[in-house]
Design an enzyme around this catalytic site. Structure first.
Site, PDB file in Angstrom:
ATOM      1  N   TRP A  23     -63.822  37.673  17.081  1.00 17.04           N
ATOM      2  CA  TRP A  23     -62.355  37.654  16.998  1.00 17.04           C
ATOM      3  C   TRP A  23     -61.901  37.626  18.443  1.00 17.04           C
ATOM      4  O   TRP A  23     -62.072  38.591  19.181  1.00 17.04           O
ATOM      5  CB  TRP A  23     -61.863  38.908  16.285  1.00 17.04           C
ATOM      6  CG  TRP A  23     -60.402  38.927  16.013  1.00 17.04           C
ATOM      7  CD1 TRP A  23     -59.750  38.419  14.921  1.00 17.04           C
ATOM      8  CD2 TRP A  23     -59.378  39.514  16.835  1.00 17.04           C
ATOM      9  NE1 TRP A  23     -58.404  38.645  15.028  1.00 17.04           N
ATOM     10  CE2 TRP A  23     -58.142  39.316  16.187  1.00 17.04           C
ATOM     11  CE3 TRP A  23     -59.394  40.181  18.057  1.00 17.04           C
ATOM     12  CZ2 TRP A  23     -56.942  39.757  16.713  1.00 17.04           C
ATOM     13  CZ3 TRP A  23     -58.191  40.624  18.585  1.00 17.04           C
ATOM     14  CH2 TRP A  23     -56.976  40.411  17.911  1.00 17.04           C
TER      15      TRP A  23
ATOM     16  N   LYS B 144     -60.293  42.941  10.397  1.00 15.94           N
ATOM     17  CA  LYS B 144     -60.236  44.110   9.523  1.00 15.94           C
ATOM     18  C   LYS B 144     -60.099  45.406  10.305  1.00 15.94           C
ATOM     19  O   LYS B 144     -59.301  46.264   9.972  1.00 15.94           O
ATOM     20  CB  LYS B 144     -61.485  44.154   8.641  1.00 15.94           C
ATOM     21  CG  LYS B 144     -61.522  45.311   7.671  1.00 15.94           C
ATOM     22  CD  LYS B 144     -60.463  45.166   6.602  1.00 15.94           C
ATOM     23  CE  LYS B 144     -60.430  46.345   5.647  1.00 15.94           C
ATOM     24  NZ  LYS B 144     -59.171  46.360   4.889  1.00 15.94           N
TER      25      LYS B 144
ATOM     26  N   CYS C  18     -64.976  42.271  16.322  1.00 11.13           N
ATOM     27  CA  CYS C  18     -66.064  41.319  16.142  1.00 11.13           C
ATOM     28  C   CYS C  18     -67.218  42.058  15.464  1.00 11.13           C
ATOM     29  O   CYS C  18     -67.248  43.270  15.412  1.00 11.13           O
ATOM     30  CB  CYS C  18     -66.539  40.789  17.480  1.00 11.13           C
ATOM     31  SG  CYS C  18     -65.204  40.320  18.569  1.00 11.13           S
TER      32      CYS C  18
HETATM   33  C1  AGP Z   1     -53.561  46.360   6.583  1.00  9.62           C
HETATM   34  O1  AGP Z   1     -53.399  45.438   5.574  1.00  9.62           O
HETATM   35  C2  AGP Z   1     -53.857  45.847   7.886  1.00  9.62           C
HETATM   36  N1  AGP Z   1     -54.814  44.827   7.925  1.00  9.62           N
HETATM   37  C3  AGP Z   1     -53.784  46.768   9.073  1.00  9.62           C
HETATM   38  O2  AGP Z   1     -52.428  47.044   9.234  1.00  9.62           O
HETATM   39  C4  AGP Z   1     -54.563  48.099   9.045  1.00  9.62           C
HETATM   40  O3  AGP Z   1     -54.009  48.956   8.091  1.00  9.62           O
HETATM   41  C5  AGP Z   1     -54.504  48.740  10.442  1.00  9.62           C
HETATM   42  O4  AGP Z   1     -55.122  47.881  11.363  1.00  9.62           O
HETATM   43  C6  AGP Z   1     -55.144  50.105  10.486  1.00  9.62           C
HETATM   44  O5  AGP Z   1     -56.501  50.057  10.195  1.00  9.62           O
HETATM   45  P1  AGP Z   1     -57.335  51.357   9.873  1.00  9.62           P
HETATM   46  O6  AGP Z   1     -56.742  51.964   8.650  1.00  9.62           O
HETATM   47  O7  AGP Z   1     -58.736  50.871   9.664  1.00  9.62           O
HETATM   48  O8  AGP Z   1     -57.208  52.275  11.057  1.00  9.62           O
END
Ligand code: AGP
Length: 610
Positions: free
Chosen positions: A74, A605, A2
């Protein structure tokens, strides 16, 4: 997950908070809310849906308050609806709290608060926290002390902000496991869960660490530990411009970020490749190079796309530096008892630098004496700060939830680390220089692929109705197959699986029929002929085949429905190129399905909860 924003100063806080929430919406977007203090008391405006919907709803109210807090959510506890949206009130409607994270013991606390007569309108753990703080206010404690004492009773993670009608000159914030940063302005101060929400107002920031609590006034702030010890925090200056956070004429952040890759990977390698030495210079690793090169074992820990980058690194480091590598899901690593010693190095890869599982794995590895190296995009993020040493990927802000440019920049940095280690082991100058030159050629080659965007869009059109996809690749292309499938799943909601091409005949081949598109990533490398055999096997069963192959490769065209041609490079660097058409394919399919590619359903994200 969030997003949190708060403002205290001379200006109207409401538009500042709404603008900040929009910049954070990529972190969570099922509901949003703003809480302010007015002469008549504390007020809350919140609703299910996007920040823009909240903005339209409150536009006619002409709200004006010099202090406020806002949240984009979220959902973790309770469905995404208006009642569960933040901020949350105490029963007296005098105190407002927004919260990122999870209060693990919330049901026990809720039970005892109910026994004291408190009533609850939402299903959230946050409403428990706000009423818990209220119990201390009722005992005559000030806001800061009440928050501190309440948090002592809480198990779990939090980044919180609170405002209180009886103390309208301050925002109180605290952090444990969920990021919080103070933006220091000129006779105004802000707070946020992410620097992106502050950068339009100030580039002077103070990062709160875990177990710290702060009181933010218009013209000053103070920080202490949750154990009540005073702290002196330094103000840091962050880079970044507001332009980097806008779409720059593109319809979506994701497309902008895909198209930015020649520049973002150039930034990842800038000043780091030393051609005349056939090696690289990585300032962030200074003083740790020998320990890293002499590691008995390298373990790479990450999640999602970053984990896929780690898989590519496993192939690279083992091939060229001869150090055994294991790649672990951070979420699994943290919950077993990993055998680690001070002869091991653990590399943590994270775009956001805030992923809860990766951060917890880092803490465990540190505790066990391993050297912890962070490969992170967001400067000043928790993983970057907690690692012993590390390398920033310098991809610039990535806003689209589906990671694209961060992946290719991670691969660049991992290839630089491979070269550094290999040259410290026994790679010759000639081979080192060949790899260094190939790395420097990548931005132009990426551009060549991006120039085929219109053609890739036409290919996407042909596959938009498919319900399932298989992505197959071998060697360096296996992680790319996983990444291609993840991109498609995330934004188009089409079920997609990535497999090592040769594994197909051990099961997935049963799925192949004329409705099943199969994407083969088949550049001309040592396993090319074997992949051609796998293509023949799919063709014989009526599967629809799309191939990613090299320019010099005519044979494959005769076998498949479409080929997207990419330039050649060294096999270890090929994933930087082969992933680009897969990013564009996923993007165009999702757009053609009318989906919100930047904010796909259920995703956030940065995943700052377990
Ligand atoms: C990627 O497209 C995803 N949204 C997700 O898998 C992401 O890579 C994962 O949550 C890891 O995030 P980070 O690289 O910020 O640690």
């Amino acid at each position: 997950m969030c997003g949190i924003v708060g403002y205290i100063g001379n200006k109207n806080s409401v538009p500042i908070i709404i603008e900040g929430l929009k910049r954070l919406e990529y972190r969570g977007y099922d509901s949003a809310g703003v809480g302010i203090l007015e002469d008549k008391g504390a007020e809350v405006y919140k609703r299910e849906g996007k920040v823009s919907e909240l903005e339209s709803e409150i536009a006619s109210l002409n709200l004006d308050s010099k202090i406020g807090i806002g949240h984009t959510r979220w959902a973790t506890h309770g469905v995404p609806n208006t009642v569960n949206a933040h901020p949350h009130f105490n029963n007296d409607k005098t105190l407002l709290v927004i919260h990122n994270g999870i209060i693990e013991n919330y049901s026990v606390l809720k039970k005892s608060l109910k026994a004291e007569g408190y009533e609850f309108v939402s299903d959230t753990d946050t409403e428990v926290l706000v009423n818990l703080i209220d119990t201390f206010l009722k005992k005559g404690k000030c806001l800061l002390e009440s928050v501190r004492l309440a948090l002592a009773k809480v198990d779990g993670t939090y980044g919180i902000a609170a405002i209180y009608k009886e103390e309208p000159d301050k925002i109180v914030v605290a952090r444990k496991g969920s990021p919080l940063v103070i933006g220091v302005g000129d006779n105004e101060n802000l707070i946020a869960s992410d620097v992106n929400a502050l950068i339009a107002h100030t580039n002077r920031v103070v990062y709160l660490e875990d177990n710290e609590i702060a009181e933010i006034y218009q013209d000053k702030f103070s920080v202490k530990t949750l154990l009540d010890e005073e702290l002196k925090k330094s103000i840091e200056e962050v880079d970044g411009t507001i332009e980097e956070l806008t779409k720059g004429g593109y319809p979506h952040f994701m497309l902008k970020e895909i198209m930015e890759q020649p520049e973002s990977i150039r930034n990842s390698m800038r000043g780091r490749v030393v051609l005349k030495e056939g090696s690289v210079k990585l300032g962030g690793l200074h003083g740790y190079e020998e320990r890293l090169a002499n590691s008995k074992r390298i373990i790479i820990c990450a999640c999602g796309t970053s984990w896929h980058a780690g898989l590519v690194a496993e192939y690279m480091i083992e091939q060229y530096a001869g150090i055994p590598v294991e790649v672990e899901y951070a979420s699994e690593f943290r919950y077993r008892n990993p055998i680690l010693s001070n002869e091991d190095t653990v590399i943590f890869i994270s775009q956001s630098g805030e992923t809860a599982d990766t951060l917890a794995a880092l803490k465990e590895a540190k505790r066990k004496g391993a050297l912890c190296v962070g490969i992170v995009n967001v400067v000043g993020s928790t993983i970057a700060r907690e690692s012993h040493t590390g390398v920033y990927i310098h991809a610039g802000p990535e806003i689209g939830v589906a990671s694209t440019k961060a992946f290719t920049s991670q691969l660049i940095v991992l290839s630089l680390i491979t070269l550094l280690l290999a040259r410290k082991k026994n790679m010759s100058f000639v081979e080192g220089k060949e790899i260094a030159e190939a790395i420097l050629e990548l931005p132009d080659k990426v551009q060549e692929i991006l120039n085929q965007n219109d053609m890739i869009e036409l290919v996407a059109e042909k596959f938009v109705k498919a319900n399932n996809f298989l992505y197959l690749g071998r060697g360096y292309q296996f992680p790319v197959a996983l990444e291609g499938a993840l991109k498609l799943k995330e934004i188009s909601y089409i079920h997609a699986e990535g497999y090592p091409a040769a594994e197909m005949k051990h099961g997935p081949i049963a799925l192949i029929d004329e409705k099943m598109p199969v994407v083969f990533i088949a550049p001309s490398d040592s396993v090319y002929e074997k992949v051609i055999s796998n293509i023949e096997e799919v063709k014989a069963r009526g599967g629809r085949i799309l191939a990613i192959a090299n320019d010099d490769n005519g044979k494959i065209d005769e076998l498949v429905e479409h080929t997207i041609k990419i330039p050649s490079t060294l096999p270890m660097l090929m994933p930087v190129l082969s992933v680009i058409p897969l990013q564009l394919l996923a993007y165009h399919i999702a757009v053609k399905k009318g989906l919100n590619v930047d904010q796909p359903r259920n995703l956030a994200k940065s995943v700052t909860v377990e």
